[in-house]
Design a protein around this motif. Structure first.
Motif, PDB file in Angstrom:
ATOM      1  N   GLU A 108     -10.834 -36.749  11.635  1.00  0.00           N
ATOM      2  CA  GLU A 108     -10.607 -36.264  10.507  1.00  0.00           C
ATOM      3  C   GLU A 108     -11.216 -36.095   9.313  1.00  0.00           C
ATOM      4  OE1 GLU A 108      -7.279 -34.343  11.879  1.00  0.00           O
ATOM      5  OE2 GLU A 108      -7.519 -34.255   9.518  1.00  0.00           O
ATOM      6  N   ASP A 109     -12.343 -36.971   9.245  1.00  0.00           N
ATOM      7  CA  ASP A 109     -13.351 -37.757   8.234  1.00  0.00           C
ATOM      8  C   ASP A 109     -14.839 -36.947   8.933  1.00  0.00           C
ATOM      9  OD1 ASP A 109     -12.463 -41.063   7.068  1.00  0.00           O
ATOM     10  OD2 ASP A 109     -11.208 -38.638   7.088  1.00  0.00           O
ATOM     11  N   SER A 110     -15.111 -36.248   9.832  1.00  0.00           N
ATOM     12  CA  SER A 110     -16.396 -35.500   9.741  1.00  0.00           C
ATOM     13  C   SER A 110     -16.252 -34.428   9.338  1.00  0.00           C
ATOM     14  CB  SER A 110     -16.475 -36.170  11.381  1.00  0.00           C
ATOM     15  OG  SER A 110     -16.619 -37.566  11.930  1.00  0.00           O
ATOM     16  N   ASP A 111     -17.312 -34.224   9.491  1.00  0.00           N
ATOM     17  CA  ASP A 111     -17.821 -33.144   8.541  1.00  0.00           C
ATOM     18  C   ASP A 111     -18.245 -31.802   9.644  1.00  0.00           C
ATOM     19  OD1 ASP A 111     -17.580 -33.143   5.934  1.00  0.00           O
ATOM     20  OD2 ASP A 111     -19.445 -33.476   5.546  1.00  0.00           O
ATOM     21  N   THR A 112     -17.606 -31.098   9.737  1.00  0.00           N
ATOM     22  CA  THR A 112     -18.536 -29.748  10.339  1.00  0.00           C
ATOM     23  C   THR A 112     -18.600 -28.566  10.372  1.00  0.00           C
ATOM     24  OG1 THR A 112     -16.340 -30.335  12.040  1.00  0.00           O
ATOM     25  CG2 THR A 112     -17.557 -27.946  12.752  1.00  0.00           C
ATOM     26  N   TYR A 113     -19.970 -28.216  10.605  1.00  0.00           N
ATOM     27  CA  TYR A 113     -21.158 -27.500   9.733  1.00  0.00           C
ATOM     28  C   TYR A 113     -21.072 -26.242  10.830  1.00  0.00           C
ATOM     29  CZ  TYR A 113     -21.574 -31.471   6.696  1.00  0.00           C
ATOM     30  OH  TYR A 113     -21.728 -32.591   6.498  1.00  0.00           O
ATOM     31  N   VAL A 114     -20.629 -24.912  10.148  1.00  0.00           N
ATOM     32  CA  VAL A 114     -20.694 -24.303  11.226  1.00  0.00           C
ATOM     33  C   VAL A 114     -22.115 -23.088  10.989  1.00  0.00           C
ATOM     34  CG1 VAL A 114     -20.119 -22.040  12.381  1.00  0.00           C
ATOM     35  CG2 VAL A 114     -18.321 -23.627  12.043  1.00  0.00           C
ATOM     36  N   ILE A 115     -23.419 -23.311  11.391  1.00  0.00           N
ATOM     37  CA  ILE A 115     -24.822 -22.868  11.176  1.00  0.00           C
ATOM     38  C   ILE A 115     -24.467 -20.924  11.831  1.00  0.00           C
ATOM     39  CG2 ILE A 115     -26.368 -22.901  11.240  1.00  0.00           C
ATOM     40  CD1 ILE A 115     -26.555 -25.791  10.982  1.00  0.00           C
ATOM     41  N   CYS A 116     -24.901 -19.710  10.916  1.00  0.00           N
ATOM     42  CA  CYS A 116     -25.026 -18.917  11.750  1.00  0.00           C
ATOM     43  C   CYS A 116     -26.629 -18.602  11.397  1.00  0.00           C
ATOM     44  CB  CYS A 116     -24.491 -18.060  11.040  1.00  0.00           C
ATOM     45  SG  CYS A 116     -22.668 -18.171  11.410  1.00  0.00           S
ATOM     46  N   PRO A 117     -27.256 -18.497  12.318  1.00  0.00           N
ATOM     47  CA  PRO A 117     -29.211 -18.143  12.069  1.00  0.00           C
ATOM     48  C   PRO A 117     -28.917 -17.154  11.915  1.00  0.00           C
ATOM     49  CG  PRO A 117     -28.477 -19.649  14.301  1.00  0.00           C
ATOM     50  CD  PRO A 117     -27.262 -19.169  13.733  1.00  0.00           C
ATOM     51  N   THR A 118     -27.634 -16.159  12.286  1.00  0.00           N
ATOM     52  CA  THR A 118     -28.008 -14.202  11.952  1.00  0.00           C
ATOM     53  C   THR A 118     -26.602 -14.228  11.852  1.00  0.00           C
ATOM     54  OG1 THR A 118     -29.035 -12.504  12.871  1.00  0.00           O
ATOM     55  CG2 THR A 118     -28.641 -14.114  14.887  1.00  0.00           C
ATOM     56  N   LEU A 119     -26.753 -12.957  11.378  1.00  0.00           N
ATOM     57  CA  LEU A 119     -25.153 -11.817  11.526  1.00  0.00           C
ATOM     58  C   LEU A 119     -25.886 -11.087  12.395  1.00  0.00           C
ATOM     59  CD1 LEU A 119     -24.137 -11.977   7.514  1.00  0.00           C
ATOM     60  CD2 LEU A 119     -23.446 -13.501  10.011  1.00  0.00           C
ATOM     61  N   ASN A 120     -26.930 -10.284  12.465  1.00  0.00           N
ATOM     62  CA  ASN A 120     -27.133  -9.197  14.193  1.00  0.00           C
ATOM     63  C   ASN A 120     -26.522  -9.858  15.313  1.00  0.00           C
ATOM     64  OD1 ASN A 120     -27.810  -8.122  11.475  1.00  0.00           O
ATOM     65  ND2 ASN A 120     -30.548  -7.967  12.550  1.00  0.00           N
ATOM     66  N   CYS A 121     -26.670  -8.886  16.256  1.00  0.00           N
ATOM     67  CA  CYS A 121     -25.948  -9.058  17.548  1.00  0.00           C
ATOM     68  C   CYS A 121     -26.624  -8.289  18.616  1.00  0.00           C
ATOM     69  CB  CYS A 121     -24.708  -9.211  17.310  1.00  0.00           C
ATOM     70  SG  CYS A 121     -23.758  -9.332  19.519  1.00  0.00           S
ATOM     71  N   ASN A 122     -26.866  -8.560  19.787  1.00  0.00           N
ATOM     72  CA  ASN A 122     -27.209  -7.475  20.345  1.00  0.00           C
ATOM     73  C   ASN A 122     -26.457  -6.835  21.418  1.00  0.00           C
ATOM     74  OD1 ASN A 122     -26.369  -9.747  22.335  1.00  0.00           O
ATOM     75  ND2 ASN A 122     -28.201  -9.564  23.163  1.00  0.00           N
TER      76      ASN A 122
END
Length: 464
Positions: A108-122
């Motif tokens: 519950e206390d641990s932070d989650t950081y979603v990091i998107c290096p790009t919004l591009n996709c192949n």
């Protein structure tokens, strides 16, 4: 017995909290019917699914605690099953405390950081919720990445604990993202963070991507890869810019990841158009060489549309659950809405807890960093600045006027008022914040899905 027999009433009920005398009818009840000889009632607090008479179902529906027609033995049974309560708020708080204890304070206390290096996709997937947004040529640069690192470091110092990093996109494992990804993994290793990756699985054989994953296999907790059905169906849905299918490539790359020792989850997307392929898909994966690896698993998930919950091509959870149940693979699915109820039926002896949140996006310590310089509460809201929580680059600041979509406990009035008074709140955990932002009929649809599944249960239990 007022609660019927058949063993349905023993699903974890009367296992949570003992309370004294009773004064009010529980508000978290799903009363399916009242006019049948046998009626299904689900208690959201206890996880109990019971068969009751028409008289009892009507009593609970009308919420008339002083009904003189209710016999003493019936009232006693309802009290024991927590259908009648003295202090509902105390019960809710006690169960919520057990929920926190169960999921652990660390989670519950641990932070989650979603990091998107790009919004591009192949790739070009017809159903992708980022369609149109992921072609904006947004990439993280070193300055914006350092701003993310500064934020994570400050939060870690404040919490006195490391967090968790999730790689997302766009497609996070595009070869051109390798240097940025390397810096993220270096930061994670230095500061004791764990990591996971969500990818389409097509770039694993790139020499730079493969080297990066191999060198950090101990740091990567898991990798999730989605497929869209059998080879023919998948290749028609998920293809490269030049129109080539990707099924065989993805299967080869999954094998490469497994040999690296990385835990791989395959999410199989199911819609109305390929629900008839579930049996074939199950046989394929159960009999493939992938299943020889202990670090491999797969599951089915319905394709949804947070902009239109009535999209005819999508699949609701009730239809998916019914089909998986028919094939005896109900354990191979994720059902955010029906999971609590379905699990109670599938494993009656297993103690289960209600859903106090729908997904990680409902947590206060969940941050989705987009290359556009904003932080969002949900991955499905990427690129929609009106839903951003705050800006992290080039300047740091709260986005004025934006509604805070996070909450910690749906039962508390200061969070979502509509959830506090909703009978299925402890099934859906507050719902999808993206869909609730875009669809006015979202909550109505959730009730319809629960209703559909309860009709299914009536049929399989042959209720009168």
């Amino acid at each position: 017995d007022v609660l019927g027999s058949r063993g349905l009433g023993d699903v974890y009920k009367r296992q949570l909290i003992d309370m004294e005398d009773i004064m009010n009818i529980c508000s978290k009840l799903v009363i399916h019917t009242t006019d049948k000889k046998q009626n299904l009632v689900f208690n959201g607090y206890t996880g109990s699914l019971d068969i009751v008479t028409s008289q009892i179902a009507t009593f609970l529906k009308k919420r008339n605690i002083d009904d003189p027609n209710l016999g003493k033995s019936d009232r006693s049974s309802l009290e024991e099953a927590k259908y009648i309560l003295m202090d509902e708020d105390a019960l809710a708080d006690a169960i919520f405390k057990r929920y926190i204890d169960y999921t652990s304070t660390a989670l519950e206390d641990s932070d989650t950081y979603v990091i998107c290096p790009t919004l591009n996709c192949n790739l070009f997937c017809s159903y992708c919720y980022e369609k149109g947004k992921c072609r904006r040529n947004h990439h993280l640069d070193e300055n914006s990445l350092n701003a993310i690192f500064d934020f994570m470091t400050q939060r870690s110092v404040h919490n006195n604990r490391a967090g968790h990093i999730s790689f997302f996109g766009g497609e996070p494992l595009l070869p051109e993202n390798t240097e940025i990804n390397k810096k993220i993994l270096q930061y994670a290793r230095k500061h004791g963070f764990s990591c996971d990756i969500t990818t389409n699985g097509t770039t694993i054989k790139d020499v730079h991507v493969a080297t990066l994953l191999r060198e950090n296999h101990d740091l990567i907790k898991s990798i999730q890869i989605s497929i869209d059905g059998t080879k023919e169906y998948h290749d028609n849905m998920k293809f490269t810019v030049d129109g080539c299918g990707t099924f065989d490539l993805v299967m080869e790359n999954i094998l490469s990841l497994l040999r690296m020792g990385i835990l791989v989850f395959v999410r199989i997307n199911i819609s109305r158009n390929n629900i008839n392929e579930i049996e074939e898909l199950t046989d394929y994966f159960m009999n493939s060489q992938l299943c020889y690896f202990d670090n491999f698993d797969f599951y089915f998930a319905p394709i949804t549309n947070s902009d239109n919950v009535n999209d005819p091509n999508t699949l609701d959870e009730a239809d998916l659950a019914i089909e998986l149940e028919r094939l005896n693979v109900l354990d191979k699915c994720q059902l955010p809405l029906l999971g609590y109820l379905v699990g109670a039926i599938a494993e009656p002896e297993k103690i289960r807890l209600p859903a106090f949140r729908r997904c990680d996006a409902n947590r206060e310590n969940y941050y989705v960093f987009s290359p556009d310089g904003y932080v969002y509460p949900c991955m499905e809201l990427l690129g929609q600045c009106q839903y951003a929580m705050f800006q992290y680059f080039p300047t740091f600041g709260i986005v004025c006027g934006n509604e805070p979509y996070v909450y910690s406990n749906i039962l508390h009035a200061e969070n979502r008022v509509e959830c506090k008074d909703c009978s299925i709140a402890l099934l859906c955990g507050g719902g999808c914040i993206s869909a609730k932002s875009n669809c006015t009929d979202y909550c109505t649809k959730q009730h319809q899905v629960v209703e559909k599944y309860l009709w299914h249960l009536r049929e399989i239990f042959n209720l009168e």
